[in-house]
Design a protein around this motif. Structure first.
Motif, short mmCIF file in Angstrom:
data_model
loop_
_atom_site.label_atom_id
_atom_site.label_comp_id
_atom_site.label_asym_id
_atom_site.label_seq_id
_atom_site.Cartn_x
_atom_site.Cartn_y
_atom_site.Cartn_z
N GLY A 193 0.83 -1.19 0.00
CA GLY A 193 0.00 0.00 0.00
C GLY A 193 0.86 1.24 0.00
N ILE A 194 0.32 2.33 -0.56
CA ILE A 194 1.04 3.61 -0.63
C ILE A 194 0.09 4.73 -0.23
CG2 ILE A 194 2.29 5.23 -2.11
CD1 ILE A 194 3.00 2.92 -3.94
N LEU A 195 0.57 5.57 0.69
CA LEU A 195 -0.14 6.79 1.06
C LEU A 195 0.63 7.98 0.53
CD1 LEU A 195 -2.28 8.42 2.63
CD2 LEU A 195 -0.81 8.23 4.66
N SER A 231 -0.78 -6.19 -4.36
CA SER A 231 -0.89 -4.95 -3.60
C SER A 231 -2.35 -4.65 -3.31
CB SER A 231 -0.26 -3.79 -4.37
OG SER A 231 1.12 -4.03 -4.60
N ARG A 232 -2.58 -3.82 -2.28
CA ARG A 232 -3.94 -3.58 -1.82
C ARG A 232 -4.47 -2.17 -2.05
NH1 ARG A 232 -5.81 -7.68 1.60
NH2 ARG A 232 -4.76 -9.61 0.97
N PHE A 233 -3.60 -1.14 -1.99
CA PHE A 233 -4.16 0.21 -2.11
C PHE A 233 -3.11 1.24 -2.47
CE2 PHE A 233 -2.73 0.34 2.33
CZ PHE A 233 -2.20 1.62 2.45
N LEU A 234 -3.61 2.36 -3.00
CA LEU A 234 -2.90 3.64 -3.10
C LEU A 234 -3.91 4.72 -2.74
CD1 LEU A 234 -0.41 5.01 -5.67
CD2 LEU A 234 -2.47 6.34 -5.16
N GLY A 261 -8.86 -4.01 -9.86
CA GLY A 261 -9.32 -3.27 -8.71
C GLY A 261 -10.25 -2.12 -9.07
N THR A 262 -10.35 -1.16 -8.16
CA THR A 262 -11.34 -0.09 -8.27
C THR A 262 -10.69 1.26 -8.03
OG1 THR A 262 -13.06 -1.57 -7.43
CG2 THR A 262 -13.52 0.80 -7.34
N ILE A 263 -11.05 2.25 -8.86
CA ILE A 263 -10.63 3.64 -8.67
C ILE A 263 -11.82 4.42 -8.13
CG2 ILE A 263 -9.79 5.76 -9.76
CD1 ILE A 263 -7.68 3.61 -9.74
N PRO A 280 -15.72 20.74 4.08
CA PRO A 280 -14.76 20.10 3.17
C PRO A 280 -13.34 20.60 3.44
CG PRO A 280 -16.03 21.78 2.01
CD PRO A 280 -16.63 21.67 3.38
N THR A 281 -12.38 19.69 3.32
CA THR A 281 -10.99 20.03 3.62
C THR A 281 -10.01 19.72 2.49
OG1 THR A 281 -10.64 17.85 4.64
CG2 THR A 281 -11.35 19.66 6.09
N ALA A 282 -10.29 18.70 1.69
CA ALA A 282 -9.34 18.28 0.65
C ALA A 282 -10.07 17.40 -0.36
CB ALA A 282 -8.17 17.50 1.29
N ILE A 283 -9.38 17.11 -1.46
CA ILE A 283 -9.87 16.13 -2.41
C ILE A 283 -8.98 14.90 -2.35
CG2 ILE A 283 -10.95 17.82 -3.94
CD1 ILE A 283 -8.50 17.60 -5.77
N TRP A 284 -9.53 13.77 -2.79
CA TRP A 284 -8.76 12.53 -2.75
C TRP A 284 -9.12 11.65 -3.94
CZ3 TRP A 284 -11.75 8.17 -2.70
CH2 TRP A 284 -13.04 8.29 -2.19
N ALA A 285 -8.20 10.72 -4.21
CA ALA A 285 -8.47 9.64 -5.15
C ALA A 285 -7.73 8.42 -4.65
CB ALA A 285 -8.01 10.00 -6.57
N ARG A 286 -8.31 7.26 -4.89
CA ARG A 286 -7.67 6.05 -4.38
C ARG A 286 -7.89 4.87 -5.31
NH1 ARG A 286 -11.85 5.26 0.74
NH2 ARG A 286 -13.59 4.35 -0.44
N TRP A 287 -6.94 3.96 -5.25
CA TRP A 287 -7.07 2.64 -5.90
C TRP A 287 -7.08 1.59 -4.81
CZ3 TRP A 287 -3.42 -1.30 -5.38
CH2 TRP A 287 -3.72 -2.46 -6.10
N ARG A 288 -7.97 0.62 -4.96
CA ARG A 288 -8.00 -0.49 -4.02
C ARG A 288 -8.21 -1.79 -4.77
NH1 ARG A 288 -13.44 -1.89 -3.07
NH2 ARG A 288 -14.93 -0.25 -3.65
N ARG A 289 -7.69 -2.86 -4.21
CA ARG A 289 -7.79 -4.18 -4.82
C ARG A 289 -9.25 -4.64 -4.82
NH1 ARG A 289 -5.60 -6.20 -8.47
NH2 ARG A 289 -3.58 -5.65 -7.58
#
Length: 289
Positions: A193-195, A231-234, A261-263, A280-289
């Motif tokens: 995983g990556i943050l 891998s599991r996530f970013l 996986g899923t975006i 609201p504080t920020a925007i995000w995007a993620r990938w997960r298995r």
């Protein structure tokens, strides 16, 4: 892509008490603070706010400002807890308190992604004071923590020790995050995983210049090389820029193609205690298995 909201709920040591008229009132343990908040376009719930300190921004457009204290606040900081993690909060010259409470749902989500894995290893780029690193290490995750600021890395080490994690397998690096990711990619390294929590602008330890618009696409490409079929996530967060969650979501969709996986993408927010509205504080995007 349908956008989602990740909402940070109040916990014992943190809460968004009230917000409005371009400011917010928060509690950090036994102290309360007022800070500027451009997203708080509405009127506050309370007519008057009582706080121990307030950050007063500078009058120019270059940022800056100063803290004004109405009650004594420890300069060296004071202890806070999130779940089983302990760390130090402190009034910094950059208007924040040494950690980002809106990341709490992200820490919990990352834990869920690697739950049940045998000896997972994750990478925290732009790791700052390391609350996210400690949150994962406390669950048995091997961590690599990278930040260009020696002071931030030392604070992250201290926070880990404060949580009783000094003997956990955490690799601490004072390094330019982009250079590190590129080098790891060339070495054929991989992570579970990556943050990623990159700033809008920054300098590396050797004067390297970072701008989000120019640096983010190649960084994501290098991070893609650090992920594989197991891998599991970013997870990527972006603060204080004129950029869309849809844009960074599409960036991940294209660069991480082939992983399956899923975006997903959306906004981070904190739930106000007085009315339950979301700031609201920020925007995000993620990938997960």
């Amino acid at each position: 892509m349908q956008l989602q909201t990740l909402a940070g709920e109040p916990w014992a040591d943190y809460g968004l008490v009230d917000s409005g008229n371009g400011r917010k009132l928060e509690r950090y343990g036994r102290f309360r603070f007022i800070r500027p908040e451009g997203q708080a376009l509405w009127a506050p719930a309370q007519d008057e706010w009582q706080a121990d300190g307030e950050f007063v921004p500078a009058s120019d457009e270059e940022g800056g400002g100063r803290w004004v204290f109405r009650q004594p606040v420890p300069r060296e900081g004071w202890p806070l807890n999130w779940d089983d993690v302990r760390f130090t909060a402190q009034c910094t010259p950059f208007r924040h308190l040494g950690f980002f409470p809106d990341m709490a749902p992200v820490w919990r989500w990352m834990r869920e992604q690697v739950a049940g894995m045998e000896a997972p290893e994750c990478l925290n780029l732009f790791g700052y004071t390391g609350v996210g690193t400690s949150a994962m290490a406390s669950q048995g995750v091997r961590m690599v923590h990278v930040d260009a600021s020696k002071k931030s890395v030392e604070a992250a080490k201290a926070n880990a020790a404060f949580s009783g994690l000094a003997d956990r397998p955490i690799r601490w690096l004072v390094e330019d995050a982009g250079k590190f990711a590129a080098r790891e990619a060339r070495r054929g390294r991989r992570y579970d995983g990556i943050l990623l929590d990159p700033p809008k602008f920054g300098r590396g330890p050797n004067g390297e210049r970072w701008t989000l618009e120019d640096g983010l696409p190649p960084l994501i490409r290098d991070c893609r090389q650090l992920l594989d079929g197991d891998s599991r996530f970013l997870f990527l967060t972006v603060y204080a820029v004129r950029m869309s969650a849809l844009a960074i979501g599409e960036l991940l969709r294209q660069e991480l193609a082939g992983l399956g996986g899923t975006i997903e993408a959306g906004e981070l927010a904190v739930r106000e205690e007085s009315r339950g509205l979301l700031l609201p504080t920020a925007i995000w995007a993620r990938w997960r298995r």
